[in-house]
Design a protein around this motif. Structure first.
Motif, PDB file in Angstrom:
ATOM      1  N   THR A 134       2.373  30.015  16.940  1.00  0.00           N
ATOM      2  CA  THR A 134       2.143  28.599  17.260  1.00  0.00           C
ATOM      3  C   THR A 134       1.708  28.439  18.715  1.00  0.00           C
ATOM      4  OG1 THR A 134       4.489  28.311  17.746  1.00  0.00           O
ATOM      5  CG2 THR A 134       3.754  27.734  15.515  1.00  0.00           C
ATOM      6  N   ASP A 135       1.138  29.503  19.290  1.00  0.00           N
ATOM      7  CA  ASP A 135       0.609  29.465  20.657  1.00  0.00           C
ATOM      8  C   ASP A 135       1.623  28.918  21.663  1.00  0.00           C
ATOM      9  OD1 ASP A 135      -1.858  30.574  19.947  1.00  0.00           O
ATOM     10  OD2 ASP A 135      -2.681  28.610  19.404  1.00  0.00           O
ATOM     11  N   GLY A 136       2.865  29.370  21.534  1.00  0.00           N
ATOM     12  CA  GLY A 136       3.900  29.010  22.498  1.00  0.00           C
ATOM     13  C   GLY A 136       4.595  27.687  22.232  1.00  0.00           C
ATOM     14  N   MET A 137       4.214  26.976  21.170  1.00  0.00           N
ATOM     15  CA  MET A 137       4.823  25.668  20.889  1.00  0.00           C
ATOM     16  C   MET A 137       6.001  25.818  19.929  1.00  0.00           C
ATOM     17  SD  MET A 137       1.434  23.291  20.381  1.00  0.00           S
ATOM     18  CE  MET A 137       0.876  24.244  18.979  1.00  0.00           C
ATOM     19  N   GLY A 138       7.006  24.971  20.100  1.00  0.00           N
ATOM     20  CA  GLY A 138       8.129  24.885  19.173  1.00  0.00           C
ATOM     21  C   GLY A 138       9.050  26.089  19.215  1.00  0.00           C
ATOM     22  N   PHE A 139      10.046  26.087  18.310  1.00  0.00           N
ATOM     23  CA  PHE A 139      11.052  27.152  18.340  1.00  0.00           C
ATOM     24  C   PHE A 139      10.466  28.514  17.996  1.00  0.00           C
ATOM     25  CE2 PHE A 139      11.311  26.790  13.794  1.00  0.00           C
ATOM     26  CZ  PHE A 139      11.899  27.967  13.358  1.00  0.00           C
ATOM     27  N   THR A 140       9.449  28.574  17.128  1.00  0.00           N
ATOM     28  CA  THR A 140       8.838  29.872  16.834  1.00  0.00           C
ATOM     29  C   THR A 140       8.006  30.338  18.016  1.00  0.00           C
ATOM     30  OG1 THR A 140       6.926  28.863  15.718  1.00  0.00           O
ATOM     31  CG2 THR A 140       8.802  29.501  14.331  1.00  0.00           C
ATOM     32  N   GLY A 141       7.321  29.425  18.654  1.00  0.00           N
ATOM     33  CA  GLY A 141       6.509  29.765  19.822  1.00  0.00           C
ATOM     34  C   GLY A 141       7.322  30.191  21.024  1.00  0.00           C
ATOM     35  N   HIS A 142       8.536  29.651  21.134  1.00  0.00           N
ATOM     36  CA  HIS A 142       9.430  30.026  22.226  1.00  0.00           C
ATOM     37  C   HIS A 142      10.217  31.294  21.907  1.00  0.00           C
ATOM     38  CE1 HIS A 142       9.420  25.504  23.355  1.00  0.00           C
ATOM     39  NE2 HIS A 142       8.432  26.136  23.970  1.00  0.00           N
ATOM     40  N   GLY A 143       9.988  31.881  20.715  1.00  0.00           N
ATOM     41  CA  GLY A 143      10.656  33.118  20.344  1.00  0.00           C
ATOM     42  C   GLY A 143      12.096  32.937  19.899  1.00  0.00           C
ATOM     43  N   GLU A 144      12.479  31.713  19.539  1.00  0.00           N
ATOM     44  CA  GLU A 144      13.847  31.440  19.116  1.00  0.00           C
ATOM     45  C   GLU A 144      14.089  31.784  17.648  1.00  0.00           C
ATOM     46  OE1 GLU A 144      14.685  27.352  20.065  1.00  0.00           O
ATOM     47  OE2 GLU A 144      13.767  27.561  22.036  1.00  0.00           O
ATOM     48  N   GLY A 145      13.027  31.855  16.869  1.00  0.00           N
ATOM     49  CA  GLY A 145      13.175  32.121  15.444  1.00  0.00           C
ATOM     50  C   GLY A 145      11.848  32.366  14.778  1.00  0.00           C
ATOM     51  N   VAL A 146      11.899  32.377  13.463  1.00  0.00           N
ATOM     52  CA  VAL A 146      10.724  32.655  12.645  1.00  0.00           C
ATOM     53  C   VAL A 146      10.762  31.735  11.430  1.00  0.00           C
ATOM     54  CG1 VAL A 146      11.858  34.524  11.378  1.00  0.00           C
ATOM     55  CG2 VAL A 146       9.367  34.535  11.604  1.00  0.00           C
ATOM     56  N   ALA A 147       9.584  31.394  10.909  1.00  0.00           N
ATOM     57  CA  ALA A 147       9.473  30.508   9.761  1.00  0.00           C
ATOM     58  C   ALA A 147       8.467  31.091   8.770  1.00  0.00           C
ATOM     59  CB  ALA A 147       9.041  29.109  10.196  1.00  0.00           C
ATOM     60  N   ALA A 148       8.500  30.571   7.561  1.00  0.00           N
ATOM     61  CA  ALA A 148       7.535  31.003   6.540  1.00  0.00           C
ATOM     62  C   ALA A 148       7.261  29.857   5.587  1.00  0.00           C
ATOM     63  CB  ALA A 148       8.071  32.198   5.765  1.00  0.00           C
ATOM     64  N   ILE A 149       6.035  29.815   5.102  1.00  0.00           N
ATOM     65  CA  ILE A 149       5.650  28.883   4.051  1.00  0.00           C
ATOM     66  C   ILE A 149       5.022  29.720   2.940  1.00  0.00           C
ATOM     67  CG2 ILE A 149       3.397  28.361   5.085  1.00  0.00           C
ATOM     68  CD1 ILE A 149       3.884  25.436   4.022  1.00  0.00           C
ATOM     69  N   ALA A 150       5.335  29.366   1.705  1.00  0.00           N
ATOM     70  CA  ALA A 150       4.842  30.146   0.565  1.00  0.00           C
ATOM     71  C   ALA A 150       4.316  29.235  -0.526  1.00  0.00           C
ATOM     72  CB  ALA A 150       5.969  31.015   0.005  1.00  0.00           C
ATOM     73  N   THR A 151       3.382  29.769  -1.264  1.00  0.00           N
ATOM     74  CA  THR A 151       2.826  29.106  -2.432  1.00  0.00           C
ATOM     75  C   THR A 151       2.877  30.089  -3.588  1.00  0.00           C
ATOM     76  OG1 THR A 151       1.310  27.886  -0.995  1.00  0.00           O
ATOM     77  CG2 THR A 151       0.800  27.901  -3.344  1.00  0.00           C
ATOM     78  N   ALA A 152       3.262  29.592  -4.759  1.00  0.00           N
ATOM     79  CA  ALA A 152       3.343  30.462  -5.932  1.00  0.00           C
ATOM     80  C   ALA A 152       2.750  29.766  -7.155  1.00  0.00           C
ATOM     81  CB  ALA A 152       4.786  30.855  -6.206  1.00  0.00           C
ATOM     82  N   LEU A 153       2.136  30.555  -7.987  1.00  0.00           N
ATOM     83  CA  LEU A 153       1.582  30.085  -9.252  1.00  0.00           C
ATOM     84  C   LEU A 153       2.373  30.760 -10.365  1.00  0.00           C
ATOM     85  CD1 LEU A 153      -0.789  28.387 -10.430  1.00  0.00           C
ATOM     86  CD2 LEU A 153      -2.093  30.521 -10.523  1.00  0.00           C
ATOM     87  N   VAL A 154       2.915  29.965 -11.283  1.00  0.00           N
ATOM     88  CA  VAL A 154       3.636  30.505 -12.432  1.00  0.00           C
ATOM     89  C   VAL A 154       2.999  29.999 -13.713  1.00  0.00           C
ATOM     90  CG1 VAL A 154       5.815  30.658 -11.150  1.00  0.00           C
ATOM     91  CG2 VAL A 154       5.382  28.667 -12.602  1.00  0.00           C
ATOM     92  N   GLU A 155       3.223  30.724 -14.760  1.00  0.00           N
ATOM     93  CA  GLU A 155       2.672  30.367 -16.065  1.00  0.00           C
ATOM     94  C   GLU A 155       3.809  30.301 -17.065  1.00  0.00           C
ATOM     95  OE1 GLU A 155      -1.157  31.715 -18.725  1.00  0.00           O
ATOM     96  OE2 GLU A 155      -0.047  33.281 -17.687  1.00  0.00           O
ATOM     97  N   ARG A 156       3.724  29.333 -17.963  1.00  0.00           N
ATOM     98  CA  ARG A 156       4.715  29.248 -19.029  1.00  0.00           C
ATOM     99  C   ARG A 156       4.414  30.358 -20.029  1.00  0.00           C
ATOM    100  NH1 ARG A 156       8.810  26.467 -20.532  1.00  0.00           N
ATOM    101  NH2 ARG A 156       8.507  24.576 -19.321  1.00  0.00           N
ATOM    102  N   CYS A 157       5.448  31.103 -20.403  1.00  0.00           N
ATOM    103  CA  CYS A 157       5.298  32.194 -21.371  1.00  0.00           C
ATOM    104  C   CYS A 157       5.116  31.587 -22.761  1.00  0.00           C
ATOM    105  CB  CYS A 157       6.520  33.100 -21.382  1.00  0.00           C
ATOM    106  SG  CYS A 157       6.882  33.856 -19.804  1.00  0.00           S
ATOM    107  N   HIS A 158       4.252  32.207 -23.532  1.00  0.00           N
ATOM    108  CA  HIS A 158       4.041  31.743 -24.921  1.00  0.00           C
ATOM    109  C   HIS A 158       4.648  32.778 -25.846  1.00  0.00           C
ATOM    110  CE1 HIS A 158       1.427  28.587 -23.549  1.00  0.00           C
ATOM    111  NE2 HIS A 158       0.790  29.462 -22.785  1.00  0.00           N
TER     112      HIS A 158
END
Length: 159
Positions: A134-158
């Motif tokens: 985050t180019d030095g911004m926020g808690f991740t930028g200050h090295g205080e922690g780490v974050a993640a965002i995820a996307t998933a695709l699921v299919e209904r089983c037949h």
């Protein structure tokens, strides 16, 4: 097919806490991440994305919250396998997933393929992993922690 999104963020544990650094299913050098489990934000965000896609709640719904929860002390890859089994019990199978890590450390590039392989094995489909700062911004930028965002695709089983 159904799509879901998940997010997680944790602070780094204090130096000398004895907490190990687990991220994207791998053990890394450095101070660990605070949390009731191993604090693997990549795995946790991915769990939320998978559960969201199947309309099965979130990580707290499946594993509980707190030191006495079902998820306490567990590794992210193990929790992912449990999540995939839970999806199957409800008639869903993962098709594809992506995780973006946000933080200054650890440097993901040198172990990206290894992390993708561990996550993909745990989920049973291809999982891509990217990382940014985050180019030095926020808690991740200050090295205080780490974050993640995820996307998933699921299919209904037949059948």
């Amino acid at each position: 097919m159904f799509i879901g999104q998940g997010f997680d963020a944790h602070r780094f544990a204090p130096a000398g806490s004895g907490k190990e650094l687990w991220l994207a299913g791998l053990r890394w050098d450095g101070d660990g991440i605070e949390g009731d489990s191993d604090g693997d934000v990549a795995a946790h965000a991915l769990i939320d994305a998978l559960l969201s896609a199947a309309h099965l709640g979130d990580i707290g719904t499946l594993f509980g919250v707190g030191r006495d929860s079902v998820g306490a002390g567990r590794h992210g890859a193990d929790m992912l396998r449990t999540t995939v089994a839970h999806l199957a019990e409800h008639g869903f199978v993962p098709c594809s997933a992506s995780v973006a890590l946000v933080g200054n450390r650890p440097k993901i590039g040198p172990r990206r393929a290894e992390a993708e392989a561990v996550l993909s094995d745990a989920v049973g489909c291809r999982v891509s992993l990217t990382a940014t700062t985050t180019d030095g911004m926020g808690f991740t930028g200050h090295g205080e922690g780490v974050a993640a965002i995820a996307t998933a695709l699921v299919e209904r089983c037949h059948g």
